[in-house]
Write a protein that holds these residues in place. Structure first.
Motif: not given
Length: 557
Positions: A239, A250, A269, A274, A276
């Motif tokens: 990542s 993402y 994530c 991040v 999802m």
């Protein structure tokens, strides 16, 4: 020859003063502590922060305890991408269970084979996805389900979507009990969270976290084992290399039953903060709309995903300006596609990568700032603490520029195949080198290019297809006496299956398509059929698939 270790560019760091969790059991709590009120997930109308996601996962973990899930129990999941998949999987893994993802395209017999051989005691599944009732079809199939004791229906319970039957109030004749998701969670409410936390703390880095099934050239699927420690370390590294960072959004179009969807999606994530955005089905119209509405910054998938977006007639009507990172691989990537991702879709950062299930899903990554030709024609440098060498037919190490079998050694190589020591010994050499079965070459910079496969496997739209399995199905057709399947390049899907058959009489391609489609997942069905008087073989009777591949590519008669 080993390639140099991957050296990151300037990459966003992991949260300061927060050590990585040692296991996946600690990952939701880690993400909650690191990213708290940031948005973790958007699934339909449901939006969760990382703190809320940790709470939902803990509730799922308590439910697993109430359901009798023990450390080391195998828990299968046969369902499309959703928040339910995420919390069901992480909840079970968080109390020491071993996850066994099942391909949603599988027919009941294919799914039952994995459930039986993995020893799964619990199955998470759905009803009503694309008109398919997985729970009903599986239990009605009459297949041997082995140790399976219960089924939990994540969505689409007996009383309709959003409602579920109570625990144990639906069973097949002598079959597993069926429980709805809501009832599953309610049962867990009585379990003290301290008990859940104690079970999570008892999970060790060397414990198995998952078993992912991947077929070999014999057509028999093999269960690839991976540990918690391997997974956390690998995807923390990956990542960072691909530059995922907090605040990214993402779009998760890769299916969660696949290593890339689950590990390079969900787990990455959580490691990087991040958001999802799970998608159950890839539909270009919907994807374009969602990318604009959700300001998607990251999209990863096989070339077919990007071909579809670039060539969509309404693409210009959607604002895709937030997209900054695109990742692809799993099939040959034209240089023109890399250039179009940057110019037409506007994503400045593009990477390609290479891996296989036996390596945890990743071996190498091509840096996001590489030129288009390097991205298209290589799969980059080995990951940190990963060695790659090219071996000749006698096992000798070949110099740069010489093609041979790609072999990999590192902390993320599988400990082996479940209940299959023979296949394990064939794949993992005594000194730890993994034989990938792929043919490649290292250049003078240490960049790896994949040029062919020792194995017959080919990749259709990001899914591995294995000729022996398809050939075995074709040979059950009453008119077919011999069959061979090879992969051929396809602009949209990367590769497609091409079948060559010897028959006792007339048979149409449409009939053979229907025959295989009834028995196999759709991506395994050959797109072309050719009738031959006999298959090409050498004097010893060995099938000459090289000739068939050349014919499938249009290079020979």
């Amino acid at each position: 020859m080993s390639g140099p270790r991957q050296t990151p560019q300037v990459l966003p760091p992991l949260p300061p003063q927060l050590p990585l969790p040692a296991t996946l059991a600690g990952l939701p709590g880690y993400a909650a502590a690191a990213y708290g009120d940031r948005e973790a997930l958007a699934d339909g109308e449901v939006r969760w922060t990382f703190a809320r996601l940790a709470e939902e996962t803990a509730a799922s973990a308590r439910a697993a305890l109430a359901h009798g899930v023990r450390p080391g129990d195998r828990v299968a999941i046969w369902a499309p991408n959703s928040r339910h998949w995420i919390t069901a999987a992480l909840g079970a893994v968080g109390v020491g269970a071993v996850l066994v993802p099942v391909n949603t395209r599988y027919k009941p017999a294919e799914a039952a084979d994995i459930i039986r051989r993995s020893g799964a005691r619990v199955l998470f599944t759905e009803r009503g996805f694309l008109g398919t009732d997985y729970a009903r079809d599986l239990h009605a199939s009459g297949e041997d389900l082995g140790a399976l004791a219960s089924t939990v229906v994540l969505r689409g319970g007996a009383d309709g979507p959003g409602r579920a039957e109570g625990p144990g109030d639906s069973t097949g004749p002598g079959g597993p009990a069926v429980t709805g998701w809501d009832a599953y969670l309610r049962a867990g409410a009585a379990v003290p969270d301290a008990e859940r936390a104690a079970r999570a703390a008892a999970v060790r880095p060397g414990d198995l976290s998952d078993i992912l099934y991947t077929s070999g050239t014999t057509g028999r699927s093999k269960g690839v084992m991976t540990t918690h420690g391997q997974t956390v370390r690998l995807y923390a590294s990956w990542s960072g290399l691909v530059t995922l960072r907090p605040g990214d959004r993402y779009l998760l179009v890769n299916p969660f039953f696949h290593t890339f969807g689950y590990k390079a999606g969900v787990l990455a994530c959580l490691l990087r903060g991040v958001t999802m955005l799970p998608e159950a089905v890839y539909d270009t119209d919907r994807i374009l709309h969602r990318m604009a509405a959700e300001r998607v910054t990251c999209l990863m998938g096989p070339p077919t995903v990007f071909h579809g977006l670039i060539r969509h007639p309404d693409r210009a009507a959607h604002d895709l300006s937030a997209l900054r990172l695109a990742g692809t691989g799993a099939a040959s990537v034209p240089t023109s596609l890399v250039e179009e991702i940057r110019t037409e879709l506007g994503a400045p950062d593009v990477f390609t990568a290479y891996g296989l299930t036996e390596s945890g899903g990743v071996v190498s990554v091509c840096p996001t700032d590489a030129d288009a030709r390097t991205l298209a024609h290589t799969v980059g440098l080995p990951l940190p603490d990963t060695e790659v060498r090219i071996a000749g037919p006698l096992g000798e190490v070949l110099p740069a520029g010489e093609p041979g079998e790609v072999q990999v050694r590192g902390y993320h190589v599988t400990p082996g195949y479940l209940d299959d020591p023979g296949s394990t010994a064939d794949a993992v050499l005594p000194d730890g080198w993994l034989r990938t079965g792929d043919i490649g070459v290292l250049d003078a910079r240490g960049y790896l290019a994949i040029t062919d496969r020792l194995k017959d496997m080919y990749v259709v739209g990001g899914f591995n297809a294995y000729p022996a399995e398809v050939e075995n199905v074709l040979l059950t057709h009453p008119a077919i006496t011999d069959a061979a399947v090879v992969g051929a390049p396809d602009e949209r899907l990367g590769e497609i299956g091409v079948a060559y058959v010897v028959t006792t009489g007339p048979v149409t391609g449409a009939e053979l398509t229907a025959w295989t489609r009834e028995r196999l997942a759709n991506f395994k069905v050959p797109r072309r059929f050719t009738r031959l008087d006999e298959l090409p073989r050498n004097a010893g009777g060995k099938l000459l698939k090289t000739e068939l591949r050349r014919a499938a590519r249009g290079e020979s008669a």
